[in-house]
Design an enzyme around this catalytic site. Structure first.
Site, mmCIF file in Angstrom:
data_model
loop_
_atom_site.group_PDB
_atom_site.id
_atom_site.type_symbol
_atom_site.label_atom_id
_atom_site.label_comp_id
_atom_site.label_asym_id
_atom_site.label_seq_id
_atom_site.Cartn_x
_atom_site.Cartn_y
_atom_site.Cartn_z
ATOM 1 N N ASP A 1 -3.484 2.644 -5.264
ATOM 2 C CA ASP A 1 -2.337 2.726 -4.633
ATOM 3 C C ASP A 1 -2.239 1.247 -3.722
ATOM 4 O O ASP A 1 -1.412 1.198 -2.782
ATOM 5 C CB ASP A 1 -2.559 3.758 -3.535
ATOM 6 C CG ASP A 1 -3.853 3.588 -2.671
ATOM 7 O OD1 ASP A 1 -4.586 2.850 -2.967
ATOM 8 O OD2 ASP A 1 -3.928 4.256 -1.560
ATOM 9 N N GLU A 2 -2.612 0.306 -4.105
ATOM 10 C CA GLU A 2 -2.683 -0.899 -3.494
ATOM 11 C C GLU A 2 -2.903 -2.103 -4.234
ATOM 12 O O GLU A 2 -3.379 -2.062 -5.322
ATOM 13 C CB GLU A 2 -3.538 -0.909 -2.370
ATOM 14 C CG GLU A 2 -4.828 -1.086 -2.481
ATOM 15 C CD GLU A 2 -5.896 -1.602 -1.271
ATOM 16 O OE1 GLU A 2 -5.700 -2.506 -0.696
ATOM 17 O OE2 GLU A 2 -6.552 -0.432 -0.815
ATOM 18 N N ASP B 1 1.090 -1.063 0.006
ATOM 19 C CA ASP B 1 0.000 0.072 -0.070
ATOM 20 C C ASP B 1 0.728 1.285 -0.157
ATOM 21 O O ASP B 1 1.746 1.532 0.757
ATOM 22 C CB ASP B 1 -0.743 -0.099 1.282
ATOM 23 C CG ASP B 1 -2.079 0.635 1.137
ATOM 24 O OD1 ASP B 1 -1.941 1.873 0.457
ATOM 25 O OD2 ASP B 1 -3.123 0.304 1.895
#
Length: 391
Positions: free
Chosen positions: A105-106, A9
């Site tokens: 974002d992950e 993350d």
DNA sequence: TCTGGGGTCCTAGGACCC
DNA sequence: TCTGGGGTCCTAGGACCC
């Protein structure tokens, strides 16, 4: 061979990219989302410096400004973030053929069986963190575990720039060590209800039978809770194909009451959604309109039609008809949304040929517009009606 | 303080059919 | 005249996540 899932993350992603691109922002509270003057906006992401002031995601910008008047408030630059995201995801893919991107974002990286290439997964995790920092300047938090659910929670508690490894066999003890608000999948509503029934910790839930939890929360949530507190993954992050939808919605700075203006906004949203259907080469027969009134109460109305949405005008007309079914004209509207649901791949609807009321011509025009826009992204095609002055 | 935008999944009830 | 049970589809609302 035991499973090894790494959840990675990016830390305060949007804010970190801004600090990377603007060295003068480093070490300062950066708040990405709305500007202080923007009505009805919220914080999207903020830097750790801003979090010290109590600012967090989803907070109204006005409140963030009160808490942190010296903050650097910025609009997001999604194109740039996607660019950086792509770089990071490419690094991940060098370490495993099985990377499941969950959002900008992950991602989950399946490191099962990669020992021969990169060594033990915990070493690989450190290597990935190092590569991302060196090649992008960004930091990530990582969680390693035998299932995705635990890996996800482990990366969360290691933020920022951390790494947490839950060894096989330790999953249940790990869950029991956490406060209730780290129980991913149980949000504020469920936590409130849990509290009202006397469950205040994960250990409290752990003592309850699946029958008791199911009778209080329904079968799905009951079983989820029962398994989650034991560290058992209930396929929350499955890779199966999902039913899809495409939607667009808009919150207005001031409430809308004039029907012509309301319909003009629906027209704009119809264009947005229809062109995205074309772009993604999919279509559907179910249209939903969403209305949020001035008191924040929200209603939806949907219809399923015999044929796919054929043009943006077609979508617009369906949306107007749905709106009329539900709209309470005595109340101001703060948000309108349109969605096309139950999407299937492919946009051509063979049945269309039998009942052609000029729709195919319109469709051809819109496809042409779409390909023009594809060539020149600065080009924005809109109906004249969308240029009227807004109140 | 006054609450974005884009999604997915679940539930309950009703319609309809066999 | 009262009334099965199962299955599927649709709708509205709600919870949750990033």
């Amino acid at each position: 061979m035991s499973n090894a899932f790494l959840h990675v993350d990016l830390d305060a992603f949007f804010a970190s990219v801004e600090q990377l691109d603007h060295p003068e922002y480093r070490g300062k509270p950066v708040i990405v989302g709305g500007l202080p003057g923007d009505r009805r906006s919220v914080v999207s992401t903020c830097s750790y410096e801003a979090r010290k002031y109590g600012v967090h995601s989803a907070m109204p910008t006005s409140k963030a400004f009160q808490l942190c008047p010296s903050g650097i408030f910025l609009h997001g630059r999604m194109k740039r973030y996607h660019e950086m995201s792509y770089k990071v995801m490419s690094i991940f893919r060098e370490f495993s053929p099985d990377v499941q991107q969950m959002s900008v974002d992950e991602a989950f990286i399946d490191l099962t069986g990669t020992e021969k290439l990169f060594g033990p997964p915990e070493n690989t995790a450190m290597l990935i963190k190092k590569r991302v920092r060196e090649e992008t300047g960004l930091t990530v938090s990582a969680g390693l575990a035998s299932n995705k659910y635990i890996a996800k929670i482990a990366s969360g508690i290691s933020k920022p720039d951390g790494f947490f490894h839950v060894k096989e066999g330790d999953e249940e003890a790990f869950m029991l060590s956490l406060p209730l608000d780290k129980l991913w999948g149980a949000g504020s509503k469920t936590r409130q209800r849990l509290n009202s029934y006397g469950y205040f910790t994960i250990a409290d839930i752990h003592k309850a039978s699946v029958t008791a939890l199911s009778s209080l929360f329904g079968n799905h949530t009951g079983e989820f809770l029962y398994n989650a507190v034991r560290g058992i993954d209930t396929e929350n992050f499955s890779t199966e194909a999902k039913s899809r939808s495409i939607s667009a919605e808009q919150t207005f700075p001031f409430d809308l009451t004039d029907l012509y203006i309301i319909e003009t906004e629906l027209l704009e949203l119809s264009y947005d959604v229809f062109f995205r259907l074309l772009k993604e080469n999919c279509n559907g027969k179910t249209v939903q309109v969403k209305i949020r009134y001035d008191d924040f109460s929200t209603v939806t109305v949907s219809g399923t039609y015999p044929r796919n949405v054929s043009t943006s005008d077609d979508l617009f007309e369906k949306a107007c008809a749905l709106l009329r079914k539900k709209h309470d004209a005595t109340r101001g509207i703060r948000l309108l949304g349109i969605a096309v649901q139950n999407l299937e791949d492919g946009i051509d609807d063979a049945q269309g040929e039998l009942f052609d009321f000029g729709e195919n011509k319109k469709k051809a025009v819109e496809k042409a517009l779409y390909s023009m826009q594809k060539k020149d992204s600065s080009l924005h095609v809109r109906k004249a009606r969308n240029f009227i002055k807004k109140p």
